[in-house]
Structure formats: structure tokens, C-alpha cells
Motif scaffolding. Structure first.
Motif, PDB file in Angstrom:
ATOM      1  N   MET A 150       0.871  -1.206   0.104  1.00  0.00           N
ATOM      2  CA  MET A 150       0.100  -0.118   0.047  1.00  0.00           C
ATOM      3  C   MET A 150       0.965   1.295   0.020  1.00  0.00           C
ATOM      4  O   MET A 150       0.612   2.313  -0.867  1.00  0.00           O
ATOM      5  N   ALA A 151       2.092   1.239   0.659  1.00  0.00           N
ATOM      6  CA  ALA A 151       2.746   2.153   0.787  1.00  0.00           C
ATOM      7  C   ALA A 151       4.212   2.099   0.493  1.00  0.00           C
ATOM      8  O   ALA A 151       4.667   0.839   0.728  1.00  0.00           O
ATOM      9  N   ASP A 152       5.120   3.049  -0.095  1.00  0.00           N
ATOM     10  CA  ASP A 152       6.494   2.551  -0.505  1.00  0.00           C
ATOM     11  C   ASP A 152       7.198   3.153   0.694  1.00  0.00           C
ATOM     12  O   ASP A 152       8.508   3.478   0.700  1.00  0.00           O
ATOM     13  N   PHE A 153       6.871   3.441   1.860  1.00  0.00           N
ATOM     14  CA  PHE A 153       7.559   3.527   3.142  1.00  0.00           C
ATOM     15  C   PHE A 153       6.868   2.761   4.338  1.00  0.00           C
ATOM     16  O   PHE A 153       5.683   2.060   4.206  1.00  0.00           O
ATOM     17  N   GLU A 154       7.506   2.630   5.683  1.00  0.00           N
ATOM     18  CA  GLU A 154       7.087   1.693   6.402  1.00  0.00           C
ATOM     19  C   GLU A 154       5.945   2.441   7.137  1.00  0.00           C
ATOM     20  O   GLU A 154       6.248   3.641   7.667  1.00  0.00           O
ATOM     21  N   VAL A 155       4.801   1.843   7.259  1.00  0.00           N
ATOM     22  CA  VAL A 155       3.743   2.800   8.033  1.00  0.00           C
ATOM     23  C   VAL A 155       3.962   2.192   9.583  1.00  0.00           C
ATOM     24  O   VAL A 155       4.327   1.103   9.838  1.00  0.00           O
ATOM     25  N   PRO A 156       3.997   3.222  10.430  1.00  0.00           N
ATOM     26  CA  PRO A 156       4.483   3.057  11.751  1.00  0.00           C
ATOM     27  C   PRO A 156       3.379   2.101  12.524  1.00  0.00           C
ATOM     28  O   PRO A 156       2.051   2.280  12.145  1.00  0.00           O
ATOM     29  N   GLU A 157       3.691   1.308  13.490  1.00  0.00           N
ATOM     30  CA  GLU A 157       2.629   0.522  14.355  1.00  0.00           C
ATOM     31  C   GLU A 157       2.224   1.331  15.448  1.00  0.00           C
ATOM     32  O   GLU A 157       2.936   2.016  15.899  1.00  0.00           O
ATOM     33  N   LEU A 158       0.712   1.171  15.332  1.00  0.00           N
ATOM     34  CA  LEU A 158       0.131   1.949  16.526  1.00  0.00           C
ATOM     35  C   LEU A 158       0.795   1.451  17.912  1.00  0.00           C
ATOM     36  O   LEU A 158       0.680   0.257  18.171  1.00  0.00           O
ATOM     37  N   GLN A 159       0.893   2.011  18.738  1.00  0.00           N
ATOM     38  CA  GLN A 159       1.134   1.859  20.076  1.00  0.00           C
ATOM     39  C   GLN A 159       0.230   1.894  21.180  1.00  0.00           C
ATOM     40  O   GLN A 159      -0.651   2.767  21.271  1.00  0.00           O
ATOM     41  N   GLU A 160      -0.140   1.025  22.041  1.00  0.00           N
ATOM     42  CA  GLU A 160      -1.179   1.234  23.183  1.00  0.00           C
ATOM     43  C   GLU A 160      -0.885   2.359  24.154  1.00  0.00           C
ATOM     44  O   GLU A 160      -1.651   3.188  24.185  1.00  0.00           O
ATOM     45  N   ILE A 161       0.362   2.353  24.646  1.00  0.00           N
ATOM     46  CA  ILE A 161       0.805   3.763  25.353  1.00  0.00           C
ATOM     47  C   ILE A 161       1.675   4.288  24.527  1.00  0.00           C
ATOM     48  O   ILE A 161       2.752   3.874  24.347  1.00  0.00           O
ATOM     49  N   PRO A 162       1.526   5.580  24.020  1.00  0.00           N
ATOM     50  CA  PRO A 162       2.189   6.260  23.258  1.00  0.00           C
ATOM     51  C   PRO A 162       3.640   6.450  23.937  1.00  0.00           C
ATOM     52  O   PRO A 162       3.698   6.771  25.094  1.00  0.00           O
ATOM     53  N   VAL A 163       4.904   6.136  23.341  1.00  0.00           N
ATOM     54  CA  VAL A 163       6.076   6.509  24.086  1.00  0.00           C
ATOM     55  C   VAL A 163       6.873   7.448  23.126  1.00  0.00           C
ATOM     56  O   VAL A 163       6.773   7.551  21.976  1.00  0.00           O
ATOM     57  N   ILE A 164       7.942   8.166  23.610  1.00  0.00           N
ATOM     58  CA  ILE A 164       8.262   9.236  23.092  1.00  0.00           C
ATOM     59  C   ILE A 164       9.716   8.464  22.417  1.00  0.00           C
ATOM     60  O   ILE A 164      10.333   7.818  23.167  1.00  0.00           O
ATOM     61  N   PRO A 165       9.655   8.424  20.865  1.00  0.00           N
ATOM     62  CA  PRO A 165      10.698   7.550  20.345  1.00  0.00           C
ATOM     63  C   PRO A 165      12.209   8.314  20.513  1.00  0.00           C
ATOM     64  O   PRO A 165      12.479   9.645  20.779  1.00  0.00           O
ATOM     65  N   LYS A 166      13.069   7.466  20.217  1.00  0.00           N
ATOM     66  CA  LYS A 166      14.591   7.810  20.276  1.00  0.00           C
ATOM     67  C   LYS A 166      14.856   8.467  18.921  1.00  0.00           C
ATOM     68  O   LYS A 166      14.169   8.133  18.066  1.00  0.00           O
ATOM     69  N   LEU A 167      15.772   9.126  19.084  1.00  0.00           N
ATOM     70  CA  LEU A 167      16.024   9.807  17.714  1.00  0.00           C
ATOM     71  C   LEU A 167      16.606   8.886  16.729  1.00  0.00           C
ATOM     72  O   LEU A 167      17.332   8.134  16.868  1.00  0.00           O
ATOM     73  N   LYS A 168      15.995   9.391  15.433  1.00  0.00           N
ATOM     74  CA  LYS A 168      16.643   8.701  14.426  1.00  0.00           C
ATOM     75  C   LYS A 168      17.157   9.857  13.203  1.00  0.00           C
ATOM     76  O   LYS A 168      16.272  10.095  12.560  1.00  0.00           O
ATOM     77  N   GLU A 169      18.383  10.111  13.318  1.00  0.00           N
ATOM     78  CA  GLU A 169      18.674  11.262  12.754  1.00  0.00           C
ATOM     79  C   GLU A 169      18.579  10.983  11.160  1.00  0.00           C
ATOM     80  O   GLU A 169      18.823   9.976  10.494  1.00  0.00           O
ATOM     81  N   GLY A 170      18.186  12.099  10.537  1.00  0.00           N
ATOM     82  CA  GLY A 170      17.915  11.924   8.895  1.00  0.00           C
ATOM     83  C   GLY A 170      16.693  11.261   8.628  1.00  0.00           C
ATOM     84  O   GLY A 170      16.414  10.831   7.202  1.00  0.00           O
ATOM     85  N   ALA A 171      15.970  10.913   9.480  1.00  0.00           N
ATOM     86  CA  ALA A 171      14.665   9.859   9.008  1.00  0.00           C
ATOM     87  C   ALA A 171      13.806  10.300   7.952  1.00  0.00           C
ATOM     88  O   ALA A 171      13.351   9.815   7.308  1.00  0.00           O
TER      89      ALA A 171
END
Lengths: 504, 254
Positions: free
Chosen positions: A1-22
Motif C-alpha cells: 500500500m505504501a512505499d514507506f514503512e507505516v508506523p505501528e500504533l502503540q497502546e501507550i504512546p512512547v517518546i521515540p529515540k532519535l533517528k537522525e535523517g529519518a
């Protein structure tokens, strides 16, 4: 469906770790000359553009107190770093509001502050977070200032009220002034100047569409509900986003407004000259272009001789209408002083409900269990009614008056803390699909929680951009597009219409 | 008077001039720059009185920061409140004992609060520094100057606290030095390494104040998202340059 990775929904939202240049690869299409010239901008990157960038920055900091103060005041405390839906959805550190601002602030510091100039001379501008303008940096601006929907969530949490929207608007204005514009916004603004609305629907097409709607409602209800256009001498001018004329679920909202006007016995009209509530001049940070779009409403109001102006469901349009219209197109001393100028359709409907002018069969909406998405511009940049916070209470009161089943999403995702849909601020274009999908993640998580816990089936919105964005991106997260509805669609479905003799 | 005393006399006049003129110029710049549009972050107060209360909550309680992050709020508020206590305690070096404010400043509660406030200040600064190092988001946005600013204030607080808790300096002579500065009747500075370091760092802080992020202090009061009244429909807001656009257009049409 998409040419990129669709993020997975989380139960309890977490603050993500940095991914530089993502998200460094994300950039919208650049505007061609034909879309730049009508807005008063150069057609391509001008010669000597670095100097022009500095000049424009200097000009803007002298004309906008917000810009000057916000460039100086940030202490890098980090309060905003986990507040942007684009950071939460992409993990790209440059989507943290402060880091986004710093793309511009570092140029300001290097060019316009004593500390920045001093360390630049010593060859160590990074000591104080300063930098010179380069083509690489301009490209970064273009990428990351088009990953901001100007939703102002960061400004709620900033101890100095620094609003990244102000910075990203200024950045876009600077880029436009050196010939680097965004195709989506600038093409659309050109359509408004030429035709009168974002979608480029000329007057005959509007007439056709509105006649079709009259027939449809007549068939459904047996009542002759009118959709008047360009009626001189009408009391109320309705200005609504052009998406309301045919997009789903927007058009069901328009049907709802018409039914409300019908039941209140209002004399109303729409205008083909001002057939657009939206105003993308704000997205590109251009006072002049925003003003020019706004003046069409003034012209239409004078031409048609109306007494009141009411706005349909649209988030950024309501910000401009509520907060800026008096500045840009006022004063409105020729309109009826008994009503605020302008009014929101939710205020109009709410007042009619309070006055007992509308009858509802709430059971018509019993098959739905509703929640409500506070649109960012309505929530954090406008008001409804006389009291602060009316922009949260009035739409909910309208929904609850026509629906039996309503549950709010978690408190930290609504009201002033609401998450943007991910498509605002001029990002509602196919060439930005990845950032739109990822930016919708926090809202999708909040929606998922009430779907699972409260059995919510539908989410109502009062913004054309939110509606278009959600119908397109929520399916990536396993929802269906018809789960998004207009608030006035719910009103229209439950309203009991009064038949007149001619309807028999 | 030693050369060092003369140097510090000069340093404090220079630092005060830079601080006062620099901050005044920034305040004038902010005050003179128009705010062309109404942009309060809503829900916002609908009256001027309401705005005063909103601003007071921001200045005194850091209410927006409280909404954002409790750790940053605890450390940040602790540091700033301790700074205020320390400032009040320091007034006893600048106010003579016949001043009507003297009993307010020279009472044991105020003095003790100022003294132990130094510890709260160091704790707050340590917390803020720790966040800069250990929280990846805050580390990412920090420039060397952000760390140096914390280190500078930490050094000022440490040298000050040491004079209070460990080795006392000659505060009688210090007071005559400070009063001498104020009344242009210069007196020698106590020859104390800790004190000299403390004062030199304070002067440095004053010097960089108007050219650094310390401008957040005056900046907050001029932040349109916080200081504007939410009344755009009731009252037309127009900037001089916005009005000029309207006028030019009206003239062209006429």
C-alpha cells in the motif's frame, strides 16, 4: 500500500529515540514560474540569493514582533521536543519544534547577533549554534519547514509561548521571496485569485453542483431545502471551504448547514466570488497574499449586500476568519452589529438549538458512536462563543444535541493539547504522503483507544483539511475512510425538517 | 587601592552599562516591532486583566513548562526561585542600614532562605545539566554555549555558597566596595580569591546577558502568543504597516 514503512500504533504512546535523517528525503514539489509570478514571487532561485535571504529575514524581524522575540528567547530547554506529531511519528530530530526553528535561528544568530558574529569570525559559529546560509541548508529548510503543519501544539508547552508556526511561516515567506515556493500552496492561491476557490470551480460548475444537492435533499426528505448562490439582498453570506461542494464527507456537512438555515428560516446565500473559506496565504506566511484572498469576502459581502457572515467547517479558515479577518478585510461596520463578524456555523447552530428553533430525532444517529477531533487551528488559534474554551464546548454541545453516543478521546490528545491530523499547513498533497501518514500516528493511536475501549465507530471533524487527510491516511492504520464525518453531517442526519405546503 | 580593585571598579561599571543599555535596547526593539496579527495561543483571556493573570502564572509559576515536562519544571523553577532568594539576600551588600528596606532584608528568615537557596540553585542547575547530557532530545538541541551558560551560573553559585558555608569573606569591606561603586566613592575590594572569582563571573554574566538566550527574561513579556487579548472580532487590530497597505490600496482605487 505504501512505499514507506507505516508506523505501528502503540497502546501507550512512547517518546521515540532519535533517528537522525529519518525524514531528510521528504520534500514537496517545487513551484514552477507560472505559480510564483501571480503571487508576486520570482519564478526560480534568484542570483545572489544568500544576500536576499538575509535581507528578507531582516525585513521580517522588523515587521513581526513574534519572529524577532522568538528568535532571541529560546533557551533550548526541551519542553517542546516531544510535542510535535511529526516528531512522534517519524523520530527525526529535526521534527522537534526547537530543532526545526534552529534551522533558521542559527542563520539569524550568525548574521544578526553579536555573539554569533563574534564566533563566526573566530571560525567557530557552532559554539553558539550559529551558521551561514548555504544551498544545503536552504534544501533542509525546504524539507523541514514543509514538515510543519503550523498547528501550534508546541507553543502551548513553551515557557515563552514560542510558536514554531510563526517561524515556519517566515521561513516559507523567505524561500518564496528568493524563488523557492511550494507548488501545492502557490498553485492553489493562484486559483483563488483567478477563479475564486482552491479547487478552481467556476460559477457555472457551482450552480450545477448546488442544483444537484437541492434535488438530492428533496428526494431524500421530500422537503425543498435551498442552496442559494449569489443571491443579492440575502441576510447571511455563508463562506465555506470549496471541498464542501463535492468531497466526502464534506458535502454532507454542507447539506447539514443548508438544513439548519432552512429550519431557522434564514435568508442566506453563498458567493461564487468568495467561494472559498480556506486561505493558503497563511500557510506560506504571506500577509499580502492572505489579505488579498480575504478581501474577496469583503467584496462579496458588499456586492451582495448581506448583513452577516457565517463560516463553514474549516480549521485554518476559522483561524483566519476569527483572528485575522477584521484586520485583513475589516472594518465590518456595514454589517449588522448585533452579531459577531464572522460567526462559525457551529455557533450559529448552537444558538439556534439554545433558542429551541431546531428539532432533532437523535435516534437517526444511534448506529454511530461518536468522538470528536479538535482541529488544531480552531483549538489553539481561535474561539467560539463568548468564553475562552468555547471552541471545545460548542462543537461538542452540537454533537451531543444530535447524537446519543459520544466519548472523548484521551484528555492529553484533545482540547488545547489536540494532535493535528497531519495534513494541515499546506501539507495536504500527494507528494508528502509519507509525512502525512506518519504525522497522523498520534491521532490514530488516540482514536484506536476509544474505538477499542468505548466502541467508538466514527470521528467527527470541523475542518476540510482534517476530513480529507483522515479519509486518506486512516486506512493505513486499519480504519475505513467512512469513519470520518462532518459535524453538520450528524446535524443534517438528525434534524427534523418542517414541510411547507409546497413540499406536498 | 590596588590595581585589582580599580580593575573591578571599571569592570562593574562596564558590565552594568552593557547590561542596562543592552537589555534596554532589546526591550525597545521588541516594543517597537509591530505585531501585525492577533496570535494568542488559545484558549486565551478575553480581557487585559486576564492577560495580566496569564502572564503572572507564566512568570511566577512557569505554568506552560509545568504542562510540558515535570522534571524540567522542577529543576527550572527551583533554580529560578533560588536565584530570586539569592538576589534578595545580596541586597544587604548594596543597601545601607539606615534604609527603610533594611529590616526586611536583614532578617534571619530572608538571609537563611538566601543562604540555603544556594543549595537549591545548585540542585536545580545540576538537574538541568543532567537533562542536557542524558536526555537524547535535549542533548541534540544543545550547543556548547548552552552547557557553558549552566557551568557559568553553577560556578557563580558554587563560589558564592562557599563564601557562605565554608570560608567567609570580609563582608564589611565588600559592602563598602559596593556602596563605593554606587556613590562613586571607590573603596578597595577584599583580597579574596573566591570573591574575586565570584564577582568576575557575575560581571561576565551581565556582559553576555543582552547577546544571549538570557533574553528569554524580557522576551516572555513581549511574546504575542501570551500577551495578547483574545478579542479580534470585537476590536480591530491593525499594525502601522498593515494600515499602510490598506491606505495605498484605497488611494489607488480612488
Amino acid at each position: 500500500m505504501a512505499d514507506f514503512e507505516v508506523p505501528e500504533l502503540q497502546e501507550i504512546p512512547v517518546i521515540p529515540k532519535l533517528k537522525e535523517g529519518a525524514m531528510a528525503h521528504s520534500s514537496p514539489f517545487i513551484s514552477k514560474e507560472q505559480f510564483q509570478i501571480p503571487l508576486g514571487y520570482p519564478g526560480e532561485l534568484v542570483e545572489n540569493w544568500e544576500e536576499k535571504v538575509y535581507e528578507k529575514m531582516d525585513d521580517l524581524r522588523k515587521r513581526y514582533r513574534s519572529f524577532q522575540v522568538y528568535l532571541d528567547a529560546c533557551v533550548k530547554c526541551g519542553a517542546c521536543t516531544d510535542k510535535c506529531h511529526y516528531y512522534l511519528g517519524t523520530s527525526d530530530p529535526k521534527n522537534m519544534p526547537v530543532a526545526r526553528q534552529d534551522l533558521l535561528r542559527k542563520v539569524y544568530r550568525g548574521k544578526f547577533t553579536a555573539a554569533g558574529k563574534f564566533w563566526t569570525k573566530l571560525g567557530m559559529p557552532w559554539m553558539v549554534g550559529a551558521a551561514e546560509m548555504t544551498k544545503e541548508l536552504l534544501d533542509e529548510w525546504y524539507s523541514y519547514f514543509h514538515q510543519c503543519s503550523q498547528c501550534r501544539r508546541c507553543s502551548v508547552y513553551c515557557p515563552y509561548g514560542i510558536d514554531t508556526a510563526e517561524i515556519s511561516m517566515a521561513a516559507r515567506e523567505i524561500m518564496d521571496s528568493v524563488g523557492v515556493g511550494q507548488k501545492y500552496c502557490n498553485e492553489i492561491i493562484g486559483k483563488v485569485f483567478k477563479i475564486g476557490n482552491n479547487l478552481g470551480l467556476p460559477q457555472p460548475a457551482l450552480v450545477d453542483t448546488l442544483e444537484g444537492l437541492e434535488e438530492e435533499v428533496q428526494e431524500d426528505t421530500g422537503v425543498a431545502v435551498k442552496f442559494p448562490l449569489d443571491v443579492k439582498g440575502a441576510d447571511i453570506l455563508l463562506v465555506t471551504p470549496s471541498a464542501d461542494f463535492f468531497a466526502e464527507p464534506h458535502v454532507d456537512g454542507l447539506i447539514g448547514y443548508a438544513k439548519v438555515f432552512h429550519e431557522t428560516g434564514a435568508s442566506w446565500t453563498m458567493s461564487s466570488h468568495a467561494s472559498e473559506a480556506g486561505n493558503f496565504g497563511m500557510f506560506i506566511g504571506s500577509y499580502e497574499n492572505m489579505r488579498r484572498v480575504s478581501r474577496r469576502i469583503r467584496e462579496a459581502a458588499i456586492e451582495l449586500g448581506v448583513k452577516r457572515i457565517v463560516f463553514g467547517e474549516c480549521g485554518h479558515a476559522w483561524r483566519i476568519a476569527y483572528s485575522f479577518l477584521n484586520t485583513l478585510a475589516g472594518p465590518w461596520d456595514f454589517l449588522d452589529p448585533n452579531y459577531p463578524v464572522p460567526q462559525h456555523i457551529c455557533e450559529y447552530t448552537y444558538d439556534a438549538i439554545q433558542a429551541g428553533k431546531l428539532k432533532f430525532d437523535k435516534s437517526q444517529n444511534d448506529w454511530r458512536t461518536m468522538t470528536f477531533h479538535d482541529s488544531c487551528n480552531v483549538a489553539r488559534a481561535s474561539r467560539m462563543g463568548p468564553k475562552p474554551g468555547g471552541q471545545f464546548e460548542i462543537p461538542r454541545a452540537v454533537i451531543k444535541a444530535v447524537c446519543n453516543n459520544f466519548h472523548d478521546m484521551p484528555a492529553e490528545t484533545i482540547g488545547e493539547a489536540t494532535f493535528c491530523c497531519g495534513g494541515g499547513g499546506g501539507l495536504l498533497t500527494d507528494d508528502l504522503m509519507e509525512i502525512r501518514v506518519k504525522g497522523a500516528k498520534p491521532r490514530a493511536e488516540a482514536l484506536k483507544s476509544v474505538v477499542e475501549e468505548q466502541g467508538v465507530t466514527h470521528m467527527a471533524a470541523i475542518c476540510a483539511i482534517c476530513k480529507s487527510q483522515f479519509t486518506k491516511v486512516l486506512p493505513y492504520y486499519g480504519f475505513t475512510m467512512d469513519q470520518i464525518v462532518s459535524v453538520h453531517q450528524l446535524v443534517g442526519d438528525a434534524i427534523v425538517l418542517t414541510k411547507s405546503d409546497s413540499d406536498e | 587601592m590596588t590595581a585589582l580593585s580599580y580593575f573591578f571598579v571599571f569592570l562593574f561599571y562596564a558590565a552594568t552599562a552593557v547590561f542596562v543599555i543592552g537589555v534596554a535596547r532589546k526591550i525597545m526593539q521588541y516594543a517597537r516591532t509591530p505585531a501585525p496579527l492577533k496570535i494568542p495561543t488559545t484558549p486565551a483571556p478575553v480581557t487585559q486583566t486576564g492577560v495580566v493573570f496569564r502572564m503572572a502564572r507564566e512568570v511566577v509559576l512557569f505554568s506552560s513548562l509545568f504542562k510540558s515536562n515535570k522534571w524540567t519544571w522542577v529543576f527550572g523553577w527551583m533554580f529560578h526561585f533560588a536565584l530570586l532568594l539569592a538576589f534578595v539576600r545580596h541586597l544587604r551588600y548594596a543597601i545601607s542600614s539606615d534604609n527603610i528596606l533594611w529590616p526586611l532584608i536583614n532578617n534571619s528568615l530572608v538571609l537563611a532562605a538566601g543562604q540555603y537557596g544556594a543549595l537549591a540553585m545548585l540542585l536545580g542547575l545540576t538537574g538541568l545539566f543532567g537533562r542536557r547530557i542524558f536526555v537524547d532530545r535535549v542533548r541534540y538541541i544543545s550547543a556548547p554555549s548552552d552547557y557553558l551558560m549552566l557551568i557559568l551560573i553553577f560556578a557563580i553559585a558554587t563560589t558564592g555558597a562557599m563564601m557562605s558555608f565554608v570560608t567567609h569573606t570580609d563582608i564589611v569591606q565588600l559592602k563598602s566596595f559596593v556602596l563605593g561603586l554606587i556613590w562613586f566613592n571607590w573603596q578597595p575590594l577584599p583580597n579574596d580569591g573566591l570573591l574575586i572569582t565570584h564577582l568576575a563571573l557575575v560581571a561576565l554574566l551581565m556582559l553576555i546577558f543582552p547577546i544571549s538566550k538570557l533574553l528569554h527574561a524580557p522576551g516572555l513579556f513581549f511574546s504575542p502568543t501570551r500577551n495578547q487579548v483574545d478579542n479580534p472580532r470585537e476590536k480591530r487590530h491593525i499594525s502601522p504597516w498593515g494600515q499602510a497597505i490598506d491606505d495605498a490600496e484605497a488611494k489607488a482605487k480612488a
